[in-house]
Design a protein around this motif. Structure first.
Motif, PDB file in Angstrom:
ATOM      1  N   ALA A 215      26.489 -13.965  20.759  1.00  0.00           N
ATOM      2  CA  ALA A 215      25.347 -13.894  21.689  1.00  0.00           C
ATOM      3  C   ALA A 215      24.046 -13.852  20.899  1.00  0.00           C
ATOM      4  CB  ALA A 215      25.471 -12.662  22.574  1.00  0.00           C
ATOM      5  N   LYS A 216      23.069 -14.625  21.338  1.00  0.00           N
ATOM      6  CA  LYS A 216      21.753 -14.645  20.702  1.00  0.00           C
ATOM      7  C   LYS A 216      20.672 -14.084  21.614  1.00  0.00           C
ATOM      8  CE  LYS A 216      23.511 -16.643  17.171  1.00  0.00           C
ATOM      9  NZ  LYS A 216      24.137 -15.747  16.241  1.00  0.00           N
ATOM     10  N   LYS A 217      20.954 -14.036  22.913  1.00  0.00           N
ATOM     11  CA  LYS A 217      19.988 -13.554  23.891  1.00  0.00           C
ATOM     12  C   LYS A 217      20.674 -12.626  24.878  1.00  0.00           C
ATOM     13  CE  LYS A 217      17.106 -17.677  23.745  1.00  0.00           C
ATOM     14  NZ  LYS A 217      16.502 -18.757  24.513  1.00  0.00           N
ATOM     15  N   LEU A 218      19.854 -11.822  25.539  1.00  0.00           N
ATOM     16  CA  LEU A 218      20.321 -10.955  26.610  1.00  0.00           C
ATOM     17  C   LEU A 218      19.652 -11.443  27.889  1.00  0.00           C
ATOM     18  CD1 LEU A 218      21.896  -8.368  27.361  1.00  0.00           C
ATOM     19  CD2 LEU A 218      19.784  -7.107  26.984  1.00  0.00           C
ATOM     20  N   HIS A 219      20.456 -11.886  28.848  1.00  0.00           N
ATOM     21  CA  HIS A 219      19.908 -12.427  30.091  1.00  0.00           C
ATOM     22  C   HIS A 219      19.772 -11.315  31.122  1.00  0.00           C
ATOM     23  CE1 HIS A 219      19.014 -15.274  33.257  1.00  0.00           C
ATOM     24  NE2 HIS A 219      19.889 -14.643  34.015  1.00  0.00           N
ATOM     25  N   LEU A 220      18.540 -11.145  31.641  1.00  0.00           N
ATOM     26  CA  LEU A 220      18.289 -10.234  32.762  1.00  0.00           C
ATOM     27  C   LEU A 220      18.457 -11.047  34.029  1.00  0.00           C
ATOM     28  CD1 LEU A 220      14.970  -8.478  31.678  1.00  0.00           C
ATOM     29  CD2 LEU A 220      17.259  -7.579  31.514  1.00  0.00           C
TER      30      LEU A 220
ATOM     31  N   SER B   1      18.922 -11.427  38.404  1.00  0.00           N
ATOM     32  CA  SER B   1      18.024 -11.333  39.547  1.00  0.00           C
ATOM     33  C   SER B   1      17.550  -9.885  39.725  1.00  0.00           C
ATOM     34  CB  SER B   1      18.765 -11.789  40.793  1.00  0.00           C
ATOM     35  OG  SER B   1      17.967 -11.681  41.922  1.00  0.00           O
ATOM     36  N   PRO B   2      16.311  -9.647  40.003  1.00  0.00           N
ATOM     37  CA  PRO B   2      15.244 -10.556  40.423  1.00  0.00           C
ATOM     38  C   PRO B   2      14.380 -11.087  39.283  1.00  0.00           C
ATOM     39  CG  PRO B   2      14.482  -8.325  40.721  1.00  0.00           C
ATOM     40  CD  PRO B   2      15.889  -8.243  40.173  1.00  0.00           C
ATOM     41  N   PHE B   3      14.683 -10.759  38.015  1.00  0.00           N
ATOM     42  CA  PHE B   3      13.811 -11.141  36.909  1.00  0.00           C
ATOM     43  C   PHE B   3      14.158 -12.499  36.305  1.00  0.00           C
ATOM     44  CE2 PHE B   3      14.052  -6.421  36.793  1.00  0.00           C
ATOM     45  CZ  PHE B   3      12.833  -6.199  37.394  1.00  0.00           C
ATOM     46  N   ASN B   4      15.446 -12.784  36.114  1.00  0.00           N
ATOM     47  CA  ASN B   4      15.915 -14.060  35.548  1.00  0.00           C
ATOM     48  C   ASN B   4      15.148 -14.438  34.282  1.00  0.00           C
ATOM     49  OD1 ASN B   4      17.951 -14.541  37.480  1.00  0.00           O
ATOM     50  ND2 ASN B   4      16.364 -15.130  38.934  1.00  0.00           N
ATOM     51  N   ARG B   5      15.267 -13.573  33.287  1.00  0.00           N
ATOM     52  CA  ARG B   5      14.612 -13.784  31.996  1.00  0.00           C
ATOM     53  C   ARG B   5      15.603 -13.582  30.875  1.00  0.00           C
ATOM     54  NH1 ARG B   5       9.121 -10.337  31.992  1.00  0.00           N
ATOM     55  NH2 ARG B   5       9.130 -11.047  29.854  1.00  0.00           N
ATOM     56  N   ASP B   6      15.340 -14.235  29.741  1.00  0.00           N
ATOM     57  CA  ASP B   6      16.136 -14.040  28.539  1.00  0.00           C
ATOM     58  C   ASP B   6      15.334 -13.245  27.525  1.00  0.00           C
ATOM     59  OD1 ASP B   6      18.309 -15.463  29.509  1.00  0.00           O
ATOM     60  OD2 ASP B   6      17.568 -17.374  28.730  1.00  0.00           O
ATOM     61  N   LEU B   7      15.977 -12.254  26.910  1.00  0.00           N
ATOM     62  CA  LEU B   7      15.351 -11.428  25.888  1.00  0.00           C
ATOM     63  C   LEU B   7      16.052 -11.674  24.561  1.00  0.00           C
ATOM     64  CD1 LEU B   7      15.248  -8.042  27.835  1.00  0.00           C
ATOM     65  CD2 LEU B   7      13.444  -9.759  27.675  1.00  0.00           C
ATOM     66  N   PRO B   8      15.325 -11.624  23.445  1.00  0.00           N
ATOM     67  CA  PRO B   8      15.985 -11.747  22.144  1.00  0.00           C
ATOM     68  C   PRO B   8      16.956 -10.583  21.934  1.00  0.00           C
ATOM     69  CG  PRO B   8      13.582 -11.813  21.919  1.00  0.00           C
ATOM     70  CD  PRO B   8      13.889 -11.485  23.343  1.00  0.00           C
ATOM     71  N   LEU B   9      18.105 -10.879  21.369  1.00  0.00           N
ATOM     72  CA  LEU B   9      19.138  -9.869  21.118  1.00  0.00           C
ATOM     73  C   LEU B   9      19.344  -9.767  19.616  1.00  0.00           C
ATOM     74  CD1 LEU B   9      21.201  -8.029  22.633  1.00  0.00           C
ATOM     75  CD2 LEU B   9      22.832  -9.886  22.392  1.00  0.00           C
ATOM     76  N   GLN B  10      19.189  -8.572  19.053  1.00  0.00           N
ATOM     77  CA  GLN B  10      19.413  -8.343  17.634  1.00  0.00           C
ATOM     78  C   GLN B  10      20.810  -7.754  17.469  1.00  0.00           C
ATOM     79  OE1 GLN B  10      16.437  -7.038  19.130  1.00  0.00           O
ATOM     80  NE2 GLN B  10      15.458  -8.958  18.588  1.00  0.00           N
TER      81      GLN B  10
ATOM     82  N   PRO C 288      25.367 -11.478  28.195  1.00  0.00           N
ATOM     83  CA  PRO C 288      25.062 -12.142  26.924  1.00  0.00           C
ATOM     84  C   PRO C 288      24.857 -13.638  27.143  1.00  0.00           C
ATOM     85  CG  PRO C 288      27.391 -11.537  27.023  1.00  0.00           C
ATOM     86  CD  PRO C 288      26.737 -10.967  28.242  1.00  0.00           C
ATOM     87  N   ALA C 289      23.963 -14.229  26.331  1.00  0.00           N
ATOM     88  CA  ALA C 289      23.674 -15.660  26.438  1.00  0.00           C
ATOM     89  C   ALA C 289      23.551 -16.259  25.040  1.00  0.00           C
ATOM     90  CB  ALA C 289      22.387 -15.876  27.223  1.00  0.00           C
ATOM     91  N   ASP C 290      23.724 -17.597  24.953  1.00  0.00           N
ATOM     92  CA  ASP C 290      23.567 -18.283  23.672  1.00  0.00           C
ATOM     93  C   ASP C 290      22.114 -18.703  23.464  1.00  0.00           C
ATOM     94  OD1 ASP C 290      23.216 -20.492  25.294  1.00  0.00           O
ATOM     95  OD2 ASP C 290      25.083 -21.474  24.727  1.00  0.00           O
ATOM     96  N   GLU C 291      21.841 -19.507  22.412  1.00  0.00           N
ATOM     97  CA  GLU C 291      20.469 -19.902  22.082  1.00  0.00           C
ATOM     98  C   GLU C 291      19.789 -20.657  23.214  1.00  0.00           C
ATOM     99  OE1 GLU C 291      23.108 -21.030  20.172  1.00  0.00           O
ATOM    100  OE2 GLU C 291      22.986 -19.647  18.506  1.00  0.00           O
ATOM    101  N   GLU C 292      20.546 -21.466  23.959  1.00  0.00           N
ATOM    102  CA  GLU C 292      19.982 -22.270  25.046  1.00  0.00           C
ATOM    103  C   GLU C 292      19.871 -21.488  26.355  1.00  0.00           C
ATOM    104  OE1 GLU C 292      22.710 -23.662  23.196  1.00  0.00           O
ATOM    105  OE2 GLU C 292      21.204 -24.509  21.849  1.00  0.00           O
ATOM    106  N   GLY C 293      20.365 -20.263  26.375  1.00  0.00           N
ATOM    107  CA  GLY C 293      20.309 -19.456  27.590  1.00  0.00           C
ATOM    108  C   GLY C 293      21.538 -19.579  28.466  1.00  0.00           C
ATOM    109  N   MET C 294      22.595 -20.271  27.976  1.00  0.00           N
ATOM    110  CA  MET C 294      23.827 -20.374  28.747  1.00  0.00           C
ATOM    111  C   MET C 294      24.553 -19.023  28.720  1.00  0.00           C
ATOM    112  SD  MET C 294      26.870 -23.160  28.453  1.00  0.00           S
ATOM    113  CE  MET C 294      28.146 -22.287  27.575  1.00  0.00           C
TER     114      MET C 294
END
Length: 162
Positions: free
Chosen positions: A81-86, A88-97, A127-133
């Protein structure tokens, strides 16, 4: 730190402790000796063998949308995982360390806007990959709408209410 800030900090600490599953009472159903442990172990091995990232916990479990906050993310196979997807209702990706396969960190921003009539919302963290999947399983994070909370200092006392 001012007295109201200390009180709010203490209240948030109590709320996060109350939401903790570690302190929750558990019930044990009678079963054949060892059957439940073997089933749980087999299920955990199957999930781990798949290599699919999964978030199994987050700390704190509840937070405010008024300040940015660090999140500790616990799970399995988090290295993918490279991102953390928030959700609904935010639908945003955050960087994941990612620290290791079972632990990662992220920072929840303070600009999470919510309608004033919604006091809190359970937001899925996945968890999400670099593209947000989206990858694997996630957990819910409760976000309290402190930005939409009425400001008590702005209220005026009138003689008819006293």
């Amino acid at each position: 730190m001012s007295r109201p800030a200390r009180a709010l900090t203490g209240l948030l600490a109590l709320l996060s402790c109350a939401a903790c599953e570690r302190c929750a009472p558990t019930t044990i159903a009678p079963s054949a000796p060892g059957a439940d442990a073997a089933a749980t172990s087999a299920a955990e091995q199957a999930k781990t063998a798949s290599g699919q990232p999964a978030i199994t916990g987050v700390s704190p479990r509840a937070t405010s949308n008024q300040t940015d906050a660090p999140l500790f993310v616990f799970g399995r196979s988090l290295g993918a995982a490279k991102k953390l997807h928030l959700g609904s209702p935010f639908n945003r990706d955050l960087p994941l360390q990612v620290v290791d396969q079972g632990f990662a960190t992220a920072r929840l921003p303070k600009d999470l806007a919510m309608p004033a009539e919604i006091p809190e919302v359970a937001v899925p963290l996945v968890p999400a990959d670099e593209e947000g999947m989206l990858l694997g399983e996630g957990v819910d994070l409760v976000v309290v709408n402190d930005q939409g909370f009425p400001d008590l200092k702005a209220m005026v006392a009138t003689p008819d209410l006293l």
